[in-house]
Design an enzyme around this catalytic site. Structure first.
Site, PDB file in Angstrom:
ATOM      1  N   GLU A  67      49.841  41.754  41.956  1.00 56.12           N
ATOM      2  CA  GLU A  67      48.569  41.808  42.805  1.00 56.12           C
ATOM      3  C   GLU A  67      49.004  41.108  44.059  1.00 56.12           C
ATOM      4  O   GLU A  67      49.680  40.112  44.035  1.00 56.12           O
ATOM      5  CB  GLU A  67      47.287  41.051  42.194  1.00 56.12           C
ATOM      6  CG  GLU A  67      46.226  41.854  41.682  1.00 56.12           C
ATOM      7  CD  GLU A  67      44.928  41.213  41.413  1.00 56.12           C
ATOM      8  OE1 GLU A  67      44.492  40.441  42.519  1.00 56.12           O
ATOM      9  OE2 GLU A  67      44.099  41.524  40.388  1.00 56.12           O
ATOM     10  N   ASN A 123      42.125  39.827  33.581  1.00 52.06           N
ATOM     11  CA  ASN A 123      42.536  39.575  34.881  1.00 52.06           C
ATOM     12  C   ASN A 123      42.153  38.053  35.193  1.00 52.06           C
ATOM     13  O   ASN A 123      40.866  37.773  35.286  1.00 52.06           O
ATOM     14  CB  ASN A 123      41.886  40.484  35.541  1.00 52.06           C
ATOM     15  CG  ASN A 123      41.903  40.058  37.104  1.00 52.06           C
ATOM     16  OD1 ASN A 123      42.844  40.245  37.766  1.00 52.06           O
ATOM     17  ND2 ASN A 123      41.146  39.547  37.814  1.00 52.06           N
ATOM     18  N   GLU A 124      43.254  37.308  35.411  1.00 50.39           N
ATOM     19  CA  GLU A 124      43.050  35.961  36.294  1.00 50.39           C
ATOM     20  C   GLU A 124      42.309  34.915  35.478  1.00 50.39           C
ATOM     21  O   GLU A 124      41.765  34.190  36.119  1.00 50.39           O
ATOM     22  CB  GLU A 124      42.539  36.203  37.666  1.00 50.39           C
ATOM     23  CG  GLU A 124      43.519  36.805  38.572  1.00 50.39           C
ATOM     24  CD  GLU A 124      43.291  36.967  39.931  1.00 50.39           C
ATOM     25  OE1 GLU A 124      41.882  36.758  40.153  1.00 50.39           O
ATOM     26  OE2 GLU A 124      43.969  37.502  40.830  1.00 50.39           O
ATOM     27  N   TRP A 160      31.346  41.648  43.846  1.00 50.57           N
ATOM     28  CA  TRP A 160      32.630  41.083  44.073  1.00 50.57           C
ATOM     29  C   TRP A 160      32.798  40.974  45.451  1.00 50.57           C
ATOM     30  O   TRP A 160      32.236  41.410  46.385  1.00 50.57           O
ATOM     31  CB  TRP A 160      33.751  42.123  43.535  1.00 50.57           C
ATOM     32  CG  TRP A 160      34.780  41.332  42.476  1.00 50.57           C
ATOM     33  CD1 TRP A 160      35.910  40.875  43.021  1.00 50.57           C
ATOM     34  CD2 TRP A 160      34.503  40.867  41.231  1.00 50.57           C
ATOM     35  NE1 TRP A 160      36.673  40.396  41.824  1.00 50.57           N
ATOM     36  CE2 TRP A 160      35.812  40.093  40.728  1.00 50.57           C
ATOM     37  CE3 TRP A 160      33.540  40.862  40.210  1.00 50.57           C
ATOM     38  CZ2 TRP A 160      36.179  39.817  39.569  1.00 50.57           C
ATOM     39  CZ3 TRP A 160      33.763  40.283  38.872  1.00 50.57           C
ATOM     40  CH2 TRP A 160      34.830  39.581  38.706  1.00 50.57           C
ATOM     41  N   ASP A 161      34.190  40.513  45.846  1.00 48.00           N
ATOM     42  CA  ASP A 161      34.348  40.505  47.351  1.00 48.00           C
ATOM     43  C   ASP A 161      34.948  41.947  47.988  1.00 48.00           C
ATOM     44  O   ASP A 161      35.421  41.778  49.073  1.00 48.00           O
ATOM     45  CB  ASP A 161      35.371  39.385  47.605  1.00 48.00           C
ATOM     46  CG  ASP A 161      36.897  39.485  46.691  1.00 48.00           C
ATOM     47  OD1 ASP A 161      36.922  40.502  45.892  1.00 48.00           O
ATOM     48  OD2 ASP A 161      37.434  38.670  46.931  1.00 48.00           O
ATOM     49  N   TRP A 162      34.532  42.794  47.389  1.00 44.04           N
ATOM     50  CA  TRP A 162      34.674  44.193  47.994  1.00 44.04           C
ATOM     51  C   TRP A 162      33.649  45.084  47.196  1.00 44.04           C
ATOM     52  O   TRP A 162      33.665  46.378  47.764  1.00 44.04           O
ATOM     53  CB  TRP A 162      36.221  44.858  47.534  1.00 44.04           C
ATOM     54  CG  TRP A 162      36.577  44.748  46.074  1.00 44.04           C
ATOM     55  CD1 TRP A 162      37.444  43.597  45.685  1.00 44.04           C
ATOM     56  CD2 TRP A 162      35.978  45.158  44.746  1.00 44.04           C
ATOM     57  NE1 TRP A 162      37.505  43.470  44.261  1.00 44.04           N
ATOM     58  CE2 TRP A 162      36.640  44.394  43.831  1.00 44.04           C
ATOM     59  CE3 TRP A 162      35.033  45.985  44.671  1.00 44.04           C
ATOM     60  CZ2 TRP A 162      36.337  44.853  42.422  1.00 44.04           C
ATOM     61  CZ3 TRP A 162      34.857  46.204  43.159  1.00 44.04           C
ATOM     62  CH2 TRP A 162      35.407  45.778  42.187  1.00 44.04           C
TER      63      TRP A 162
END
Length: 823
Positions: free
Chosen positions: A530, A433-434, A181-183
């Site tokens: 968010e 989520n999304e 993920w981007d983290w």
């Protein structure tokens, strides 16, 4: 015998019997190997293959250096686990023996003494297998063969006539964040990630207990205890709930027995900030002929929660009413606290939830790309008054909806809802989520050249999964309608006008859209679930990225590798130039990046809270990290508070002062989250950085409970003769029971004309210090190997601040924003 003493004796007997009827196989001597190899190596259960490879020194820690790149081969291999355990002649005499797997990751074949018992295909399901006929007295061999989830997912993807985004992760029912993920890193695990046990039982046993809260008033709580009982023999049994016996008739097979139960003069479970999160102990024992057969216990919190959505002149409300009162939601989003979830300790769960409570939060959203968390997470939320927004584990992709997939999801939902629904902290069940947003906004159909029929199929599959199967399964397994289902978060994407007038909103115009922080003052929705901005972790965590001597340099490849967003450094630097002078020194850059993150999030949170009751919730992205990383978190991987978490604590205070600048005035808002009105006195002073008072005013007024009000308005012309780059507006608001202080700066940090402070640290005790300064010290940063009760704070001359330490320090370093200026 005294009735109380008798019941206590009976309860002890029940516990002993219940404990002796289970046996944990996780502690046996486990081995593992690559399925291609012959050599077995020692393994730990619960665990993951990556942990076992690290423990056997076959791979280096993927959290260190750039090792993540070197371990990607693991996801493409198949892995075998096995252990041998001994069964006694006494154990085999039990009428029933079940082998229970609480978590297998993900595609596996289970063999007992060479016989295939079950194939599994879902990390989130509980697998319970009758094995009495497969056991033998003496040694028994248990083997679990795991197939590569990546390779299996690719095979599934081939069966779909169009390209699915994020393939193959969306085809496999496992933690989606493991695919990167981007983290977070890409570490696609396999293994026995939760415990394994043997359950021995006779006559009958509890399968599940659900507590339905039928009526709740100040005088009594009327409950219905729904017990699911599996009986091997029909007959008369006794169910004891606390000290109250209930005679029941059971048939052979599955039984659903409902027992009314009343609590007089009940104490309510209150969310953090409103009172005690009171919990009742419930102990249930199943007996036959005075012999205890099965035992269950749970903690019960009595409360009401409802989601209120009512049309109004601006759209539709979205707020939670708890125990009959509207609750302004203050909180955060949660991701798994480790890339290898089996090593998240109970202590880490408890600390992160306590840190949330200490920061004045009352809700955490469990994000849909992680895991349904360990029981300890929900226990900690129950105890600390933290409500839980529970996503089901789907995130940011398209998902299939063939019969096999849907049936798998249905069983997953049943397992998790039955496990979690008695927790008073659970406030909302959310489908995903999304994903609604991904289908509508992200352009995948164009990217992958979908036909019209392909796009129609994606939407039909989405509806089937998130508007049919999940909510219907939820409804079938819940005992009450007070737990609410919400199909997707957000309900409308952030590029659409309606995203700010109804439902919940993920606003990413800041960061992704690179809009200035000040846009938060305009982009306020009904419920902000968010939004966020990145900041570096603490120096201790940055050092932990290295296996050897840390090279703390922004150009170091290890530091760069621990930023997973493709443009992360570029975006941070761009925002930093807008608001701060950008340091070249690593330690100063680390410090300013944390201040930058905290500043942006303060602007957002205060804009949300000022907009009450239009806005009734703010959940920032994100609380925690799964490895050492530059990210949106307020607490880094090692559990250290970043500047943002200290700011979140201030911004979430029950009595908050917030200043909104207009073209002609500075509007001072007072926000009261408490359930009682406050009679407040306010005092305002314009102070220069040497401590001289240049202007002053005061007022007395009533601040209503559960409200946000514009308290005062100061015309800008009052300050026209002062150099506002050298001054600060000090506002103090207080009542008999509560006091709040705000320092409002008129200019961006880079435009302030800061003097050089002399900061004094006075030791009051081994774990308490007092900080003072001769002139304004902006963003005082205390550095040391301890947790400071406050940090990254502004300090005026002629004032001081007492700080507690979790452990004594011989030396404490200190700096302020002045140290970062290019003089």
């Amino acid at each position: 015998m005294n009735k109380t003493i008798f019941f206590a004796f009976l309860f002890i007997q029940n516990v002993i019997f219940a404990q002796s009827s289970e046996r944990d196989l996780s502690s046996e001597n486990w081995q593992f190997k690559n399925s291609k190899d012959n050599k077995w190596l020692p393994a730990r259960v619960p665990g993951t293959v990556h942990q076992d490879l690290m423990n056997n020194k076959i791979i280096q820690d993927p959290f260190k250096d750039e090792n993540e790149k070197k371990v990607q081969w693991i996801e493409n291999e198949d892995w075998d686990y096995q252990t041998s355990f001994t069964i006694s002649s006494k154990e085999v005499k039990n009428e029933n023996v079940n082998l229970i797997f609480n978590g297998l990751d993900t595609f596996s074949e289970i063999y007992l003494n060479g016989k295939l018992l079950k194939k599994t295909d879902n990390m989130f399901r509980i697998w319970e297998i009758p094995v009495k006929q497969n056991l033998k007295v003496g040694d028994n061999l248990l083997q679990i063969k795991f197939k590569s989830a990546v390779n299996t997912g690719k095979e599934f993807a081939k069966k779909v006539p169009f390209t699915m985004p994020e393939s193959p992760r969306s085809f496999v029912r496992k933690a989606q964040y493991q695919f990167g993920w981007d983290w977070g890193p890409r570490l696609v695990t396999a293994g026995i990630w939760k415990n394994i046990k043997l359950e021995f039982w006779n006559n009958a046993k509890f399968d599940n207990i659900k507590v339905e809260q039928k009526n709740l008033s100040t005088k009594r709580a009327d409950l219905n205890i729904h017990t699911s009982i599996l009986a091997d023999r029909e007959g008369k049994y006794t169910i004891v709930i606390n000290d109250k016996p209930n005679q029941v008739q059971l048939k052979k097979g599955q039984n659903q027995i409902d027992i009314p139960f009343t609590i007089q003069n009940p104490k309510l479970w209150q969310p953090n900030g409103w009172g005690e999160a009171y919990l009742y102990d419930m102990k249930l024992s199943l007996q036959k002929d005075s012999k205890a057969l099965s035992y269950k216990s749970l903690k019960l919190g009595l409360r009401t929660v409802e989601l209120v959505q009512q049309k109004d002149e601006k759209g539709k409300s979205f707020y939670f009413k708890v125990n009959g009162n509207p609750l302004y939601i203050k909180g955060t989003n949660w991701i798994p606290a480790d890339s290898f979830s089996p090593r998240i300790t109970k202590e880490k769960y408890q600390k992160l939830i306590k840190d949330s409570k200490d920061a004045n939060m009352n809700m955490i959203r469990i994000w849909g790309g992680g895991i349904y968390e360990d029981d300890e997470f929900y226990k900690a939320c129950d105890e600390n008054g933290i409500l839980v927004w529970q996503d089901f584990m789907f995130a940011g992709s398209f998902y299939p909806a063939d019969e096999t997939f849907l049936n798998n999801v249905k069983e997953e939902v049943k397992d998790q809802v039955n496990r979690l629904q008695n927790h008073p902290s659970i406030a909302l069940w959310c489908g995903n989520n999304e994903i609604d947003e991904a289908i509508v906004n992200w352009g995948y159909q164009k990217q992958f050249k979908y036909s019209k029929n392909d796009s129609i199929q994606v939407w039909k599959d989405y509806k089937k999964l998130f508007h049919d199967v999940i909510p219907n399964t939820l409804k079938e397994n819940l005992t009450t309608d007070k737990n609410i289902y919400w199909p997707s978060s957000p309900s409308i994407g952030w590029g659409h006008k309606e995203s700010l007038t109804e439902g919940d909103s993920h606003y990413w115009g800041v960061w992704w859209g690179e809009q200035p922080f000040e846009i938060y003052n305009e982009k306020v929705g009904r419920f902000m679930s968010e939004y966020g901005f990145q900041g570096m972790p603490t120096l201790e965590t940055a050092k932990s990225m290295f296996s050897g001597t840390p090279d703390l340099n922004l150009q170091n490849t290890t530091i760069k590798a621990h930023e997973k967003h493709g443009r992360g450094w570029e975006i941070i630097n761009e925002y930093m130039k807008r608001d701060y002078q950008t340091p070249t020194d690593f330690i100063k850059y680390n410090y300013v990046s944390q201040l930058l993150q905290a500043r942006g999030m303060q602007i957002a949170i205060e804009a949300h809270r000022r907009s009450r009751p239009y806005n009734m919730g703010t959940l920032y992205w994100q609380l925690n990290d799964c490895w050492p990383v530059v990210s949106w978190s307020s607490i880094d991987y090692l559990g250290n508070w970043k500047a943002f978490h200290y700011q979140a604590k201030r911004s979430f205070e029950p009595l908050l002062i917030s200043v909104s600048e207009t073209t002609e005035s500075y509007d001072i808002y007072c926000i009261n989250d408490l359930l009682e009105d406050l009679q407040i006195d306010s005092k305002m002073e314009l102070v220069d950085f040497d401590g001289k008072v240049l202007w002053g005013a005061g007022a007395t007024s009533k601040l209503l409970a559960n409200s946000a009000e514009k308290h005062l308005e100061i015309k800008k012309e009052n300050f026209s003769k002062f150099d506002l780059s050298k001054t600060v507006l000090k506002i103090v608001v207080g009542s008999n029971s509560l006091k709040s202080e705000k320092l409002f700066f008129f200019k961006k940090p880079k435009d302030l004309k800061l003097p050089q402070p002399t900061i004094t640290i006075k030791k009051l005790s081994p774990t308490e210090i007092e900080i003072s300064t001769d002139v304004l010290a902006k963003d005082v940063y205390l550095i040391g190997d301890t947790h400071f009760s406050d940090n990254f704070f502004d300090l005026l001359p002629n004032t001081s601040r007492k700080i507690n330490l979790t452990k004594p320090l011989e030396k404490i370093e200190v700096m302020s924003l002045w140290n970062t200026l290019k003089n």
